[in-house]
Scaffold this active site. Sequence first.
Site, PDB file in Angstrom:
ATOM      1  N   GLU A 294      -1.312  -6.968   7.710  1.00 53.02           N
ATOM      2  CA  GLU A 294      -0.040  -6.610   8.317  1.00 53.02           C
ATOM      3  C   GLU A 294       0.154  -7.353   9.633  1.00 53.02           C
ATOM      4  O   GLU A 294      -0.820  -7.789  10.269  1.00 53.02           O
ATOM      5  CB  GLU A 294       0.030  -5.095   8.555  1.00 53.02           C
ATOM      6  CG  GLU A 294       1.339  -4.569   9.125  1.00 53.02           C
ATOM      7  CD  GLU A 294       2.578  -4.904   8.281  1.00 53.02           C
ATOM      8  OE1 GLU A 294       2.881  -6.109   8.125  1.00 53.02           O
ATOM      9  OE2 GLU A 294       3.243  -3.964   7.821  1.00 53.02           O
TER      10      GLU A 294
ATOM     11  N   HIS B 112       0.843  -1.200   0.000  1.00 55.12           N
ATOM     12  CA  HIS B 112       0.000   0.000   0.000  1.00 55.12           C
ATOM     13  C   HIS B 112       0.881   1.255   0.000  1.00 55.12           C
ATOM     14  O   HIS B 112       2.063   1.216   0.357  1.00 55.12           O
ATOM     15  CB  HIS B 112      -0.909   0.006   1.232  1.00 55.12           C
ATOM     16  CG  HIS B 112      -0.145   0.082   2.527  1.00 55.12           C
ATOM     17  ND1 HIS B 112       0.355   1.260   3.040  1.00 55.12           N
ATOM     18  CD2 HIS B 112       0.215  -0.878   3.406  1.00 55.12           C
ATOM     19  CE1 HIS B 112       0.982   1.034   4.173  1.00 55.12           C
ATOM     20  NE2 HIS B 112       0.918  -0.275   4.426  1.00 55.12           N
TER      21      HIS B 112
END
Length: 203
Positions: free
Chosen positions: A90, A10
Amino acid sequence: MNQIIYLLRHGETVLNTQGRYQGQLDSPLTDVGMEQVQQNADMLKNLIGDPQQWKVFSSPLGRALQSAEIICRTIGYDFNNVEKDARLAEVAVGDWAGLTTKEIEHAWPALLENTDHYNWYFNAPNGESYDEVVSRLTDWLESIQDESKVIVISHGLTGRILRGIYAGLAKEKALKLDVSQDVFFKLTQKEIQNISLVFDDFY
């Protein structure tokens, strides 16, 4: 089958700019972050040919999905067909999510002893261990082994570990892999290629 995986991170988020560790918190992309994703998406479009031949996966966290939307719009892929997979999220940093390094050092000094810049995350109270992350990412890689063309949008630390597993790297080497947001990676035949604007192909 010669599988190809393109792994993207990202773009920059608001919490990134504040020096705060996100873990599995949500934080929107900054304008810079959106530009980073757009740049990578433009390069990706030049590499993949027909987007309908690819399978796109994403972490379900907001910053990854926001990035996936930009990528899908650019390459001509229906965002509704993106497969969201929690195994790509994550690394969870538990009680340290949303904090700065200084705040963590002040509140948990003992937990940072005998660690280094690359592995201290895994001491977070209520966070994930390295082995737990390796387990879920190994499981994901096995689940896509029949997919020949894969695009995946994930995160910095998760992306390091995923590449480490793929290339058979030791933990110490995996955690030192590049995590910059203006580069993405081609994984094929157990080798990893960095792709960025410094490559002649994209001048």
